[in-house]
Scaffold this motif. Sequence first.
Motif, PDB file in Angstrom:
ATOM      1  N   GLU B 180      49.642 -83.971  -0.752  1.00 12.71           N
ATOM      2  CA  GLU B 180      49.200 -84.356   0.807  1.00 12.71           C
ATOM      3  C   GLU B 180      47.818 -83.643   0.962  1.00 12.71           C
ATOM      4  N   ALA B 181      46.903 -84.829   0.946  1.00 14.41           N
ATOM      5  CA  ALA B 181      45.371 -83.866   1.341  1.00 14.41           C
ATOM      6  C   ALA B 181      44.963 -83.182   2.839  1.00 14.41           C
ATOM      7  N   TRP B 182      46.218 -83.523   3.847  1.00 10.16           N
ATOM      8  CA  TRP B 182      45.481 -82.899   5.188  1.00 10.16           C
ATOM      9  C   TRP B 182      46.885 -83.254   6.489  1.00 10.16           C
ATOM     10  N   ARG B 183      47.114 -82.996   7.405  1.00 11.05           N
ATOM     11  CA  ARG B 183      47.817 -83.376   8.080  1.00 11.05           C
ATOM     12  C   ARG B 183      47.025 -82.520   9.755  1.00 11.05           C
ATOM     13  N   ILE B 184      47.515 -83.690  10.907  1.00 10.70           N
ATOM     14  CA  ILE B 184      47.089 -83.194  12.175  1.00 10.70           C
ATOM     15  C   ILE B 184      47.911 -83.469  12.595  1.00 10.70           C
ATOM     16  N   LYS B 185      47.593 -82.667  13.404  1.00 13.58           N
ATOM     17  CA  LYS B 185      49.216 -82.765  15.427  1.00 13.58           C
ATOM     18  C   LYS B 185      48.602 -84.040  16.303  1.00 13.58           C
ATOM     19  N   ILE B 186      49.986 -84.404  16.561  1.00 12.06           N
ATOM     20  CA  ILE B 186      48.874 -85.806  17.529  1.00 12.06           C
ATOM     21  C   ILE B 186      50.078 -86.492  18.161  1.00 12.06           C
ATOM     22  N   GLY B 187      50.740 -86.878  19.101  1.00 13.41           N
ATOM     23  CA  GLY B 187      51.832 -87.184  19.798  1.00 13.41           C
ATOM     24  C   GLY B 187      53.235 -86.628  19.547  1.00 13.41           C
ATOM     25  N   LYS B 188      53.914 -86.532  20.643  1.00 16.15           N
ATOM     26  CA  LYS B 188      55.237 -86.552  20.592  1.00 16.15           C
ATOM     27  C   LYS B 188      55.767 -87.298  20.176  1.00 16.15           C
ATOM     28  N   THR B 189      56.632 -87.321  18.968  1.00 17.42           N
ATOM     29  CA  THR B 189      57.828 -88.369  18.056  1.00 17.42           C
ATOM     30  C   THR B 189      56.484 -89.561  17.678  1.00 17.42           C
TER      31      THR B 189
END
Lengths: 325, 329
Positions: B180-189
């Motif tokens: 896993e290189a990175w992850r970000i928060k996005i919208g709901k579901t």
Amino acid sequence: MSKCGQARAYNLDMEFAFQGFESIVGWLFINAVQPLLFSLDLMSWSEQAFDATAFFVGGALSIVVTALVCLPLERLAPAQRVSTRTNVRTDVAYTLVNKLGLLPLLSFGVLLALVTPVDAWLRLHGFAPFSLEDVAPMLAALPLVSVLLYALVIDFFEYWRHRLQHRIHWWWQLHALHHAQRDMTFWSDDRNHILDELIAALWLATIALLIGVPPAQFPLVIFATKFIESLSHANLRWNFGLLKYVLVSPQFHRVHHAIGLGHEGARHGVNFAVMFSFWDKLFGTADFRDEYPATGIRDQTTGRDYGMTFWETQWLGFKRLFNRA
Amino acid sequence: MKTRFISIVRLAASLALIGSLINVSHALKPGERVIVLNSGDGTVSIIDRATRKVMETRPVGKEPHHLVTTLDDSELVIANAASNDLVFLDPLSGEVKRRLPRIIDPYQLGYSPDGKWFVSVSLRLDRVDVYAMPSYELKARIPLAKTPSHVAFSADSKFAYVTLQDSDELAAIDLATQKEAWRIKIGKTPAGIWMSPQGLLFVGIMGRDHVDVIDPAKREVIKKIVTGKGAHNVFPMGNGEHVLVSNRVDGTIVKVDYKNLSVVGKPIKVGSGVDCMEVSADGKEVWATVRWEARVAVIDMTGAKPIEYIPVGRSPHGVYFKSHAKRDR
């Protein structure tokens, strides 16, 4: 039958069984369940909620179908006179709670919350559970054969779950609630302690982990099984003739519920089978006597109280579990 | 005079008929079938695309949800989530060619554009499996909580981007290292995901009513395009301009200009649970599965309305036909 013919017959079966049913499930899901999921931020659970909706609708339909068949039969040839209607009303409540509430919730909640993480962990660490299709890959193209095979294997495990319910002391304290019915009718099938139902759901889920998830047609088998189970509890003089050696008849199961027979002896009772009676024959617990004995538990005759209403029976079940009743 | 008039009418009618046949033969391959995955009953519906009649409903495995073609378009790959296998079909006729066992819980799937990797997303088991092609040798199991849903690839095949439904995130997997290189928060579901030729990710935000447009270079959401409640899947029209978004709760499909990042036209009412789509080569016809109504809709994009509904199996999900539009990427 040729492969093509088999597929065609299968098509007809599916269309016949599902079209009307699916429209009711779809309507309910679209108009009630999905808006609720959206407003509660639970859209990720859509698939499971859709299945739970199908269980709810299936439960309602099975209550109607079972009542339409069993009520006239019970009136036609009753095995005994009903002593008090309150007993029957309690079992009606159990049926409604179980088939309309508990079963959809358990299928939805237990599998998701408890079993999936275990399954995920096992598979992540390289343990790929065995599946019946691994042994016979042709099953993948024969879902109806596959579904019957799964039904047979699961019924085998159900036989042994039932034997353990009678064998293990604490488990019997819960299961006794089911046996304490002196006015047994087709409604009595769902008369179970809530903890007992939870264990049954976990048992089934564990088996699914061991043998693979049954095909999608399996709910049809569940409803067929539940119908046989309800019929086997009916207040009805019927032994199925020669078919009694294959399927559990009302007489066969009444003997299992009989005072002095159903929970006695070295094997803690007789006739434990749920759907196929041959398991009892195979494991030496069959009793095919041609009688319709009174139902209940021996200590009820000396005054032990198992409760009468839904809540009384549940509460006393908890108390028995902790040796307080 | 009257006879001549009738002759002219007949000639015109014949020409129109021939014209329509030529048109059909351009649009459809002979004997072309539409393949619909009925996830709820473990079958595929094989539909004649020209007559729109269901020719056959065939068992395929347990919980077939998504499908993808191999990069050379020679095989259609169906992922049976609960059977733990892949089934390869002839993309034109829908005939089963082979079965690949021991692909654990494949829910959504895809091949990297360079053909080196096959990625299987396991929604139920919170992980993503990376396989080396062409051997389908398992290279890595990557735990990716919670509820990985759909996958898209960067054009250079360096990254696989996965939406995480229950943790409201987007994760990037480095395919070379399988980490896993990175992850970000996005919208709901978040659910469906697609990468535009411009390098932007379009994600259906199912718990809300919009598509998040994400710039993976900046690792941030650069725009929200409101499409409808339950925005779910994102599917290119193959015309270098538009992408279609299905909105499950509103039951609509909305066309989005993926260069201008804006909605084009009005929502097309299709049905509740509208999900996967397939677009014809000329872009005039779209087939869409309608999950909760157990049917597939045929939508005329010129008139912007469904022109036919075909009853199929329970909870239909993936849909495919051979003479489809280009997959813009």
